[in-house]
Design a protein around this motif. Structure first.
Motif: not given
Length: 793
Positions: A141-144, A177-179, A197-198, A204-205
């Motif tokens: 969900k989140e960037p990076f 970051t590994v999620t 990767v998200s 967005q980035k």
């Protein structure tokens, strides 16, 4: 009763060990080949079918019609999926999946990772790639943020917990970051990745605003439809949706888009939008037919071998009938013999299939899963197939043997009649018809593969090393440093090399009527040395030159296909014509001879070339033949000096280019091997008929020898009948094989022509195989003592 039948069958097997061995071997080879093809076909059909929501999941693709062509894209523009879900309640979710490759670093350890992707946050909810750690709903969900495969997690973190850890990705060393940790993806998916990767990282980035770009293509997109939604009905609504959301932009750019939905379970085998990166349903059909042919040949072979042995069992049948055995009982006994042989062959075939699967995987070029074959349902299907082969193969010999008249067979007259002889000969004709067709096909496949490997491509790919700099600022310094290595003949920088990917560019080029014509053209970013290094001929105008300052900003070189596209009759007419492309304007300064920058499967497309230093990431190095290890060590040393922060990744262009033909070469290898097996089983069948014929004519042979016939006369007499059968098979097989292979060759834009010698080679090979197969039995009968032949019990 059944126990009695099995006991008798087992005794007959032990009594005739040679016969049993040959029969079981033929069945085993046929079943093994068919089992391997069965596993392969099931595997090909299983691509992305294992997802629980596969029946509701579709790939969204686009046809882009321009004034000059229609582009079949494997995905829509970036803005389409977010707007589709806003517009249509029938769409439950969308997933964009963009393939990528990264340099990934942790501490002092770094690797070049080629199996990477960006994906939207619902990727793990729509598709069944189970997470071992992490939450499927929030992991992307989140960037990076990033999800690793289990093997990648072990690669970077060993036994440590990877979740929450950071990896540095790309040349910019962005912290990600590994999620989550997912199971390694199975082989039978197109959505293959070891690192996901998200998508918000990208939209967005790294490239903010991408979600609003209607003219930018570069991602696959998948739609999950709500239960009960009809895909055709939704697809019919897309034209109005595009007109409302993007109609004015399409009219302005003269690029009109049509959207289609492809069921995810059909993308791998049926879609033609991904080039050589997908399967081919025609190959599945071909191998399925080959499997059926091999099973039929094995069954026919069994019939011929069994009827050849009828001479030995005729008196047994006569005695059994005299003591009261009924015909149905004898039929059951002989069918029991047949099924027992097939069951023994089935067990051997299972063992050989497991043992040969690694070799088969090598020939197929993919890891066909053992799990598929371990499925009890598949084992059951194969078992039923073996029983059916046993029944099919045994029914005719059972009827023949059980139908012998006791009085005749006990007097030694046990011929099965003209209809039986005709059937056995017909079976041999069918066997050799299939075998000759496969010989013909094998020659064509081999020659097409050789043609593709050896055809003049219009550029020099030999002794060419390509190094990926990932766009490092030190790339030009590295190129200059390589010039001091004695084994380096030339170097060039570019964004693409033949056989690799290259961007399509919205272009406007002056046509023969003086108008700027819109087209989407392939684009190579090259430097001044590129054309010389690859030996690409300039047929009009000139190549790029440092002597002209404007070449780096206002010059374009095109190929002959582009010249034809814009209506010019000769390359010279295109020189000096205007162009606009991706913010650049200028004139065409040269035309190069067409070269195969995409392989031989498709026609050469229009190509444009420009100087664009910011888009160079590949260094091409032309090497001299010689001490390659020392040369590579010297090049790597210069790399570590110039680009110490990136791994040294490279490939040789000839190997890289030939990867485009990997699926065709895999098909060719499998086809040839299965063709050889089919021919081998056919030879066993012919051997059976030769044995039967010789046994039937043993007294005739004895009398002929007494009357002065030579061994050569006897061999010729026994062989001539079989040669006639093979000639009949040749007459049937060659026209059918020509038609089938002609259809197969039409899939290639550039292919061989079927020459007359292929027909001759297939026919002569078949005759030679038949003669060699029959000669042993014929010579054995010809040298037998006529006294033994004429003695009667």
């Amino acid at each position: 009763m059944i126990k009695n039948y099995l006991t008798l069958a087992w005794r007959n097997l032990k009594k005739s060990k040679v016969f049993s061995f040959i029969n079981i071997m033929g069945l085993t080879v046929g079943l093994t080949a068919s089992f391997l093809i069965f596993v392969y076909v099931c595997f090909e059909l299983s691509y992305d079918a294992f997802h629980a929501k596969a029946d509701r999941t579709y790939r969204l693709v686009a046809d882009i019609k321009t004034p000059t062509e229609t582009i079949n894209a494997n995905g829509p523009s970036w803005a389409v999926p977010p707007n589709v879900i806003d517009e249509f309640g029938e769409v439950e979710a969308f997933v964009r999946f963009t393939r990528a490759d990264f340099v990934v670093k942790r501490d002092e350890v770094q690797f070049q990772e080629d199996e990477c992707a960006f994906a939207d946050s619902v990727f793990l909810s729509v598709f069944d790639f189970p997470l071992l750690e992490g939450d499927a709903k929030t992991a992307l969900k989140e960037p990076f943020s990033m999800v690793l495969s289990e093997s990648s997690a072990k690669k970077y973190f060993g036994s440590d917990n990877a979740v929450g850890q950071t990896l540095h990705v790309g040349q910019e060393q962005l912290p990600v970051t590994v999620t989550g940790i997912m199971k390694d993806m199975p082989e039978n998916t197109r959505l293959k990745a070891d690192m996901v990767v998200s998508m918000t990282t990208l939209t967005q980035k790294l490239n903010a605003g991408l979600d609003e770009q209607w003219g930018n293509y570069g991602s696959e997109a998948y739609l999950l439809l709500r239960a009960g939604t009809q895909a055709d009905g939704l697809q019919a609504k897309f034209p109005d949706f595009l007109e409302k959301r993007n109609g004015s932009e399409m009219k302005q750019s003269q690029m009109f888009v049509t959207l289609f939905l492809e069921p995810i379970k059909e993308v791998y085998l049926y879609s033609t939008r991904d080039g050589s990166n997908v399967g081919n349903i025609n190959n599945v059909y071909i191998f399925s037919i080959v499997a059926v042919f091999i099973l039929l040949i094995a069954a026919f072979n069994f019939i011929n071998l069994t009827t050849a042995r009828s001479a030995e069992r005729a008196k047994e049948v006569g005695i059994r009938k005299v003591v009261g055995a009924a015909k149905p009982q004898l039929i059951k006994q002989f069918l029991g013999d047949s099924i027992l042989l097939c069951l023994i062959a089935f067990v051997f075939a299972l063992g050989f299939t497991f043992a040969l699967l690694p070799l088969f995987n090598y020939l197929a070029g993919k890891q066909v899963s053992m799990i598929l074959f371990a499925n009890p349902g598949y084992i059951g299907i194969l078992f039923l197939a073996a029983i059916c082969v046993g029944l099919l193969a045994g029914i005719y010999p059972a009827l023949v043997l059980s139908g012998f008249r006791p009085v005749a067979v006990l007097k030694g007259r046990f011929a099965s009649g003209t209809r039986g002889i005709f059937l056995r000969k017909a079976l041999v004709v069918i066997q050799f018809t299939i075998s000759i067709a496969l010989i013909f096909g094998t020659v064509i496949v081999y020659n097409q593969m050789r043609y593709m490997r050896n055809r003049d491509l219009g550029f020099d790919k030999e002794q060419t090393l390509v190094i990926d700099t990932k766009g490092s600022p030190a790339k030009e310094a590295f190129k200059q440093a390589l010039a001091h290595i004695p084994a380096v003949k030339a170097t060039a920088l570019s964004g693409s090399v033949p056989g690799g990917g290259n961007p399509g560019a919205y272009s406007e080029i002056e046509n023969s009527h003086g108008d700027l014509q819109i087209a989407n053209l392939d684009l190579y970013f090259v430097d001044f040395d590129y054309l010389d290094l690859y030996g690409i001929d300039v047929v009009a105008g000139r190549g790029f030159s440092r002597d002209f300052a404007t070449d780096s900003t206002q010059a374009m070189v095109v190929n002959e296909a582009a010249v034809s596209l814009f209506g010019y009759h000769s390359p010279n007419e295109a020189i000096g014509k205007r162009f606009k492309q991706w913010g650049r304007e200028g004139t065409i300064v040269g035309v190069v001879k067409d070269f195969h920058f995409r392989g031989l499967q498709g026609k050469i497309k229009p190509l444009t070339m420009r100087i664009e230093p910011g888009s160079w990431n590949l260094v091409s190095v032309k090497l001299t033949a010689g001490n390659l290890p020392a040369t590579m060590a010297a090049i790597e040393k210069e790399w570590k000096t110039a680009v110490p922060n990136l791994p040294f990744t490279y490939f040789f262009l000839d190997e890289y280019f030939n990867r485009q033909y990997r699926s065709e070469e895999q098909f060719g290898r499998l086809f040839v091997n299965f063709a050889v097996l089919a021919i081998f089983i056919s030879c066993l069948g012919l051997f059976g008929l030769a044995s039967y014929s010789t046994a039937q004519r043993v007294k005739e042979i004895g009398i002929r020898k007494v009357l002065g016939a030579s061994i050569a006369d006897i061999v010729q007499m026994l062989s001539s009948d079989f040669i006639k059968l093979v000639l009949v098979a040749i007459g049937i097989a060659l026209p059918v094989a020509w038609w089938a292979m002609h259809r197969w060759l039409t899939d290639f834009a550039y292919h061989i022509n079927i020459q007359w010698w292929v027909f001759a080679a297939a026919g002569i090979t078949a005759i030679a195989i038949a003669v060699l197969t029959v000669s042993w039995q014929a010579i054995r009968a010809a040298v037998a003592n006529p006294v033994d032949s004429l003695r009667d019990e």
